[in-house]
Design a protein around this motif. Sequence first.
Motif, PDB file in Angstrom:
ATOM      1  N   TRP A 274       0.920  -1.328   0.001  1.00 20.62           N
ATOM      2  CA  TRP A 274      -0.052   0.093   0.051  1.00 20.62           C
ATOM      3  C   TRP A 274       1.094   1.397  -0.002  1.00 20.62           C
ATOM      4  CZ3 TRP A 274      -4.423  -0.127  -1.921  1.00 20.62           C
ATOM      5  CH2 TRP A 274      -5.387  -1.185  -1.578  1.00 20.62           C
ATOM      6  N   SER A 275       2.028   1.080   0.582  1.00 21.58           N
ATOM      7  CA  SER A 275       2.787   2.212   0.497  1.00 21.58           C
ATOM      8  C   SER A 275       3.134   2.783  -0.524  1.00 21.58           C
ATOM      9  CB  SER A 275       4.175   2.046   1.477  1.00 21.58           C
ATOM     10  OG  SER A 275       4.928   1.147   0.912  1.00 21.58           O
ATOM     11  N   TYR A 276       3.159   1.996  -1.905  1.00 24.80           N
ATOM     12  CA  TYR A 276       3.433   2.395  -3.157  1.00 24.80           C
ATOM     13  C   TYR A 276       2.270   3.578  -3.987  1.00 24.80           C
ATOM     14  CZ  TYR A 276       7.582  -0.696  -3.344  1.00 24.80           C
ATOM     15  OH  TYR A 276       8.675  -1.322  -3.205  1.00 24.80           O
ATOM     16  N   PHE A 277       1.166   3.191  -3.203  1.00 22.81           N
ATOM     17  CA  PHE A 277       0.038   3.907  -3.893  1.00 22.81           C
ATOM     18  C   PHE A 277      -0.333   5.323  -3.298  1.00 22.81           C
ATOM     19  CE2 PHE A 277      -0.785  -0.603  -4.277  1.00 22.81           C
ATOM     20  CZ  PHE A 277      -1.450  -0.678  -5.336  1.00 22.81           C
ATOM     21  N   PRO A 278      -0.334   6.254  -4.403  1.00 23.01           N
ATOM     22  CA  PRO A 278      -0.676   7.536  -3.819  1.00 23.01           C
ATOM     23  C   PRO A 278      -1.886   7.509  -3.016  1.00 23.01           C
ATOM     24  CG  PRO A 278      -1.287   7.458  -6.273  1.00 23.01           C
ATOM     25  CD  PRO A 278      -0.384   6.050  -5.693  1.00 23.01           C
ATOM     26  N   PRO A 279      -2.013   8.633  -2.174  1.00 24.11           N
ATOM     27  CA  PRO A 279      -3.405   8.590  -1.581  1.00 24.11           C
ATOM     28  C   PRO A 279      -4.474   8.606  -2.334  1.00 24.11           C
ATOM     29  CG  PRO A 279      -1.730  10.308  -0.469  1.00 24.11           C
ATOM     30  CD  PRO A 279      -1.246   9.881  -1.817  1.00 24.11           C
ATOM     31  N   ASN A 280      -5.677   8.388  -2.223  1.00 26.16           N
ATOM     32  CA  ASN A 280      -6.846   8.260  -2.740  1.00 26.16           C
ATOM     33  C   ASN A 280      -6.869   8.102  -4.151  1.00 26.16           C
ATOM     34  OD1 ASN A 280      -9.562   8.821  -2.963  1.00 26.16           O
ATOM     35  ND2 ASN A 280      -9.329  10.859  -3.415  1.00 26.16           N
ATOM     36  N   VAL A 281      -6.693   6.787  -4.418  1.00 25.78           N
ATOM     37  CA  VAL A 281      -6.555   6.408  -5.894  1.00 25.78           C
ATOM     38  C   VAL A 281      -8.097   6.462  -6.615  1.00 25.78           C
ATOM     39  CG1 VAL A 281      -6.126   4.354  -7.491  1.00 25.78           C
ATOM     40  CG2 VAL A 281      -4.530   4.759  -5.630  1.00 25.78           C
ATOM     41  N   THR A 282      -8.324   7.300  -7.658  1.00 26.46           N
ATOM     42  CA  THR A 282      -9.448   7.379  -8.036  1.00 26.46           C
ATOM     43  C   THR A 282      -9.647   6.951  -9.404  1.00 26.46           C
ATOM     44  OG1 THR A 282      -8.915   9.784  -8.980  1.00 26.46           O
ATOM     45  CG2 THR A 282      -9.862   9.505  -6.826  1.00 26.46           C
ATOM     46  N   LYS A 283      -8.391   6.830 -10.302  1.00 27.84           N
ATOM     47  CA  LYS A 283      -8.558   6.221 -11.629  1.00 27.84           C
ATOM     48  C   LYS A 283      -7.510   5.309 -12.109  1.00 27.84           C
ATOM     49  CE  LYS A 283     -11.220  10.253 -13.604  1.00 27.84           C
ATOM     50  NZ  LYS A 283     -11.206  11.143 -14.799  1.00 27.84           N
ATOM     51  N   PHE A 284      -7.671   4.540 -13.312  1.00 34.00           N
ATOM     52  CA  PHE A 284      -6.763   3.545 -13.438  1.00 34.00           C
ATOM     53  C   PHE A 284      -6.656   3.483 -14.902  1.00 34.00           C
ATOM     54  CE2 PHE A 284      -6.625  -1.071 -14.358  1.00 34.00           C
ATOM     55  CZ  PHE A 284      -5.275  -1.543 -13.947  1.00 34.00           C
ATOM     56  N   ASN A 285      -5.673   2.682 -15.398  1.00 32.71           N
ATOM     57  CA  ASN A 285      -5.419   2.505 -16.628  1.00 32.71           C
ATOM     58  C   ASN A 285      -4.317   1.364 -16.975  1.00 32.71           C
ATOM     59  OD1 ASN A 285      -5.988   2.132 -19.550  1.00 32.71           O
ATOM     60  ND2 ASN A 285      -5.490   4.315 -19.993  1.00 32.71           N
ATOM     61  N   SER A 286      -4.578   0.595 -17.869  1.00 35.00           N
ATOM     62  CA  SER A 286      -3.433  -0.604 -17.977  1.00 35.00           C
ATOM     63  C   SER A 286      -3.175  -0.749 -19.564  1.00 35.00           C
ATOM     64  CB  SER A 286      -4.122  -1.714 -17.369  1.00 35.00           C
ATOM     65  OG  SER A 286      -3.022  -3.011 -17.466  1.00 35.00           O
TER      66      SER A 286
END
Length: 199
Positions: free
Chosen positions: A122-134
Amino acid sequence: MDFRIEYTWDGFPVKHEPVCVRLSPGEKGVKMEVSAPFFNDPPAPLGEAGKPFSELWNYEVVEAFFLNDTTEQYLEVELCPHGQHLVLLLSGRRNVWKKELALSFKVFRGETNWKGIAFLPWSYFPPNVTKFNSFAIHGSNDKRSYEALYPVPQHELHQGQRPDFHRLEYFKPFSFNTPLGEEWKQPESDLWLIEKPDM
């Protein structure tokens, strides 16, 4: 949370079995599983399997981007069928402020397909992930293929446009609350909170 990369970056159907990405969030982080055709093109990077490899995007990779679209802080994860990986933290479009972070990543490869399992704390994720793409990339020279879960809409393409996976405006809404419930709160990250990136 299952995603299938069924289009090229500019919105045309892919001509092979789509790359699949599965995200399974848990207490300490997110398990990211990739199931993909193995093209073996270009050849493997000259880096040790299980280690970060700079500029891995020049090889055969599957990528996932996790974005806070308010702050434009995002996590980029690149996984290669030969075992190398690249984890970048970005603050602002294309503005890398941490790179080549460690990653638990294993590859299981056959002649025509491969599976990868990575664990993203979880430490790698920015606060409050709201969008995604792959994304998925393979091939060499004029046979290079760039594929996107959420491609650039064809009516917005212009002549001479090149693939650009940092077009954050084309990412789609995403929430870990979908599998984890509305009460769940993303754990705070020492990386993002203590070491604020230079803007």
